[in-house]
Design a protein around this motif. Structure first.
Motif, mmCIF file in Angstrom:
data_model
loop_
_atom_site.group_PDB
_atom_site.id
_atom_site.type_symbol
_atom_site.label_atom_id
_atom_site.label_comp_id
_atom_site.label_asym_id
_atom_site.label_seq_id
_atom_site.Cartn_x
_atom_site.Cartn_y
_atom_site.Cartn_z
ATOM 1 N N MET A 60 0.826 -1.197 0.000
ATOM 2 C CA MET A 60 0.000 0.000 0.000
ATOM 3 C C MET A 60 0.864 1.253 0.000
ATOM 4 O O MET A 60 1.969 1.253 0.558
ATOM 5 N N ALA A 61 0.354 2.292 -0.631
ATOM 6 C CA ALA A 61 1.017 3.590 -0.633
ATOM 7 C C ALA A 61 -0.018 4.646 -0.322
ATOM 8 O O ALA A 61 -1.091 4.685 -0.943
ATOM 9 N N LEU A 62 0.275 5.490 0.659
ATOM 10 C CA LEU A 62 -0.625 6.553 1.077
ATOM 11 C C LEU A 62 -0.033 7.888 0.667
ATOM 12 O O LEU A 62 1.125 8.185 0.968
ATOM 13 N N MET A 168 -7.062 5.320 -15.775
ATOM 14 C CA MET A 168 -6.778 5.021 -14.375
ATOM 15 C C MET A 168 -5.819 3.844 -14.260
ATOM 16 O O MET A 168 -4.901 3.851 -13.423
ATOM 17 N N ASP A 169 -5.996 2.840 -15.094
ATOM 18 C CA ASP A 169 -5.070 1.710 -15.112
ATOM 19 C C ASP A 169 -3.659 2.182 -15.446
ATOM 20 O O ASP A 169 -2.682 1.738 -14.837
ATOM 21 N N SER A 170 -3.548 3.118 -16.404
ATOM 22 C CA SER A 170 -2.243 3.661 -16.775
ATOM 23 C C SER A 170 -1.613 4.414 -15.605
ATOM 24 O O SER A 170 -0.417 4.266 -15.323
ATOM 25 N N LEU A 171 -2.417 5.229 -14.904
ATOM 26 C CA LEU A 171 -1.902 5.998 -13.783
ATOM 27 C C LEU A 171 -1.429 5.093 -12.648
ATOM 28 O O LEU A 171 -0.375 5.334 -12.038
ATOM 29 N N ILE A 172 -2.196 4.030 -12.364
ATOM 30 C CA ILE A 172 -1.781 3.088 -11.318
ATOM 31 C C ILE A 172 -0.495 2.382 -11.732
ATOM 32 O O ILE A 172 0.414 2.170 -10.913
ATOM 33 N N THR A 173 -0.383 2.009 -13.006
ATOM 34 C CA THR A 173 0.824 1.352 -13.509
ATOM 35 C C THR A 173 2.027 2.267 -13.386
ATOM 36 O O THR A 173 3.111 1.848 -12.929
ATOM 37 N N VAL A 174 1.885 3.521 -13.798
ATOM 38 C CA VAL A 174 2.982 4.481 -13.713
ATOM 39 C C VAL A 174 3.366 4.729 -12.256
ATOM 40 O O VAL A 174 4.559 4.795 -11.918
ATOM 41 N N PHE A 175 2.369 4.863 -11.381
ATOM 42 C CA PHE A 175 2.641 5.090 -9.959
ATOM 43 C C PHE A 175 3.383 3.893 -9.371
ATOM 44 O O PHE A 175 4.356 4.056 -8.622
ATOM 45 N N SER A 176 2.950 2.692 -9.716
ATOM 46 C CA SER A 176 3.612 1.484 -9.207
ATOM 47 C C SER A 176 5.062 1.419 -9.674
ATOM 48 O O SER A 176 5.968 1.088 -8.893
ATOM 49 N N THR A 177 5.295 1.719 -10.943
ATOM 50 C CA THR A 177 6.648 1.709 -11.483
ATOM 51 C C THR A 177 7.504 2.745 -10.778
ATOM 52 O O THR A 177 8.683 2.502 -10.456
ATOM 53 N N TYR A 178 6.932 3.920 -10.514
ATOM 54 C CA TYR A 178 7.654 4.984 -9.813
ATOM 55 C C TYR A 178 8.062 4.531 -8.406
ATOM 56 O O TYR A 178 9.195 4.782 -7.961
ATOM 57 N N LEU A 179 7.148 3.862 -7.705
ATOM 58 C CA LEU A 179 7.477 3.365 -6.372
ATOM 59 C C LEU A 179 8.614 2.352 -6.420
ATOM 60 O O LEU A 179 9.533 2.382 -5.584
ATOM 61 N N LEU A 180 8.570 1.446 -7.389
ATOM 62 C CA LEU A 180 9.632 0.449 -7.512
ATOM 63 C C LEU A 180 10.980 1.102 -7.796
ATOM 64 O O LEU A 180 12.011 0.682 -7.261
ATOM 65 N N ARG A 181 10.985 2.116 -8.634
ATOM 66 C CA ARG A 181 12.243 2.765 -9.012
ATOM 67 C C ARG A 181 12.833 3.606 -7.898
ATOM 68 O O ARG A 181 14.050 3.772 -7.821
ATOM 69 N N ASN A 182 11.989 4.143 -7.017
ATOM 70 C CA ASN A 182 12.468 5.125 -6.053
ATOM 71 C C ASN A 182 12.360 4.701 -4.592
ATOM 72 O O ASN A 182 12.977 5.342 -3.741
ATOM 73 N N TYR A 183 11.594 3.654 -4.291
ATOM 74 C CA TYR A 183 11.393 3.276 -2.901
ATOM 75 C C TYR A 183 11.542 1.775 -2.683
ATOM 76 O O TYR A 183 10.906 1.213 -1.795
#
Length: 306
Positions: A60-62, A168-183
């Motif tokens: 989860m990400a808040l 929305m699917d694209s935004l969730i995918t991009v957000f998930s990728t961003y989390l993996l790359r940075n956190y």
């Protein structure tokens, strides 16, 4: 529902998620709207003052959209830290982690829920491996890029029933990728960033697939796998080739099909909406009014008159 009962119900999140299969079943519906796709789920919650305590049924990400003075958080610990959480504060809760949080003022936030299997698959596509762990940011950590992505999600939620599922699917995918790359532990191992658009063959395959499945809920991952690309590379390559994002192209294709069916058949509008991939007759009407400056009824009357 009394506040105490709501908190008790929320604490049963892991059990409920296993029961009904929803990544956000642990979040009461009255807290705000939800959206779920193959890439993950997100909710825009507005509630408080309140407290929660639960085992995370997924990653989860808040992301905070309003400030929270005096926020208290404990992650896998009995020690609670209290701090000022400004707008843009990002918190990450890995799957199965124990979380306690308390906020003394009303708040608005986005909560993303990402199934471990789906995130493992995304990591494999982006990094060639899925053995990663999340690294939680410090308390009160502000992430401006995550906030920008969050604002896009918030704006899409405001459309209500007319939310664009592929966007929305694209935004969730991009957000998930961003989390993996940075956190995550992938932070020290950057994914390759291929450049260039889709090949002519890949573009034809994507077009054919979209047209054949226009009435279904399409996903970025499925389209990317179709042409052997990672989701992030596919999104870049698609826009470079077409001049539009996938969700813009799919919406235009759905509207073209709906217009043709309205003009050339006597099918009822709810049936046309379903065939063209809109969630309802009202969704079709709202989209046609916004992008074509007409409605199904007006278009049919005009065609009948001719």
């Amino acid at each position: 529902m009394k506040e105490a009962d709501r908190l008790k119900w929320f604490s049963l999140g892991a059990t409920l998620a296993e029961t009904d299969g929803s990544l956000l079943s642990s979040v009461p519906h009255e807290w705000g709207p939800k959206f779920e796709a193959s890439s993950g789920a997100v909710t825009r919650t507005m509630t408080g003052p309140n407290s929660i305590s639960f085992n995370a049924p997924s990653h989860m990400a808040l992301l905070l959209l309003t400030p929270q003075p005096g926020r208290e958080v404990a992650l896998n610990s009995d020690r609670k830290s209290q701090f000022l959480a400004p707008v843009g504060t990002l918190e990450i809760v890995p799957c199965n982690a124990e979380l306690f949080a308390h906020w003394p003022v009303p708040k608005e936030n986005l909560l993303l829920a990402l199934a471990p299997a789906q995130l493992d698959r995304l990591a494999g596509l982006e990094f060639g491996r899925n053995d990663f762990e999340f690294r939680s940011p410090p308390s009160g950590h502000i992430d401006e890029k995550a906030l920008l992505l969050g604002q896009f999600i918030k704006e899409e939620f405001r459309k209500g029933e007319s939310v664009n599922d592929l966007y929305m699917d694209s935004l969730i995918t991009v957000f998930s990728t961003y989390l993996l790359r940075n956190y995550s532990t992938f932070q020290d191992r950057r994914a390759s960033q291929p450049r260039g658009g889709l090949t002519p063959r890949a573009w034809r395959d994507v077009q054919d697939y979209i047209r054949a499945n226009i009435g279904d809920q399409l996903s970025v991952e499925r389209l990317a796998l179709l042409v052997g690309l990672s989701p992030s590379h596919f999104l870049r390559a698609f826009k470079q080739t077409v001049g539009q994002s996938p969700h813009q192209y799919v919406l235009a294709t759905r509207l073209e099909l709906a217009e043709r069916l309205v003009a050339t058949t006597d099918l009822p509008f709810p049936k046309i909406a379903s065939i063209a991939g809109f969630s309802s007759h009202s969704h079709l009407t709202a989209s046609m009014r916004r992008y074509r400056h007409t409605t199904p009824s007006e278009l049919r009357r005009a065609c009948t008159g001719r």
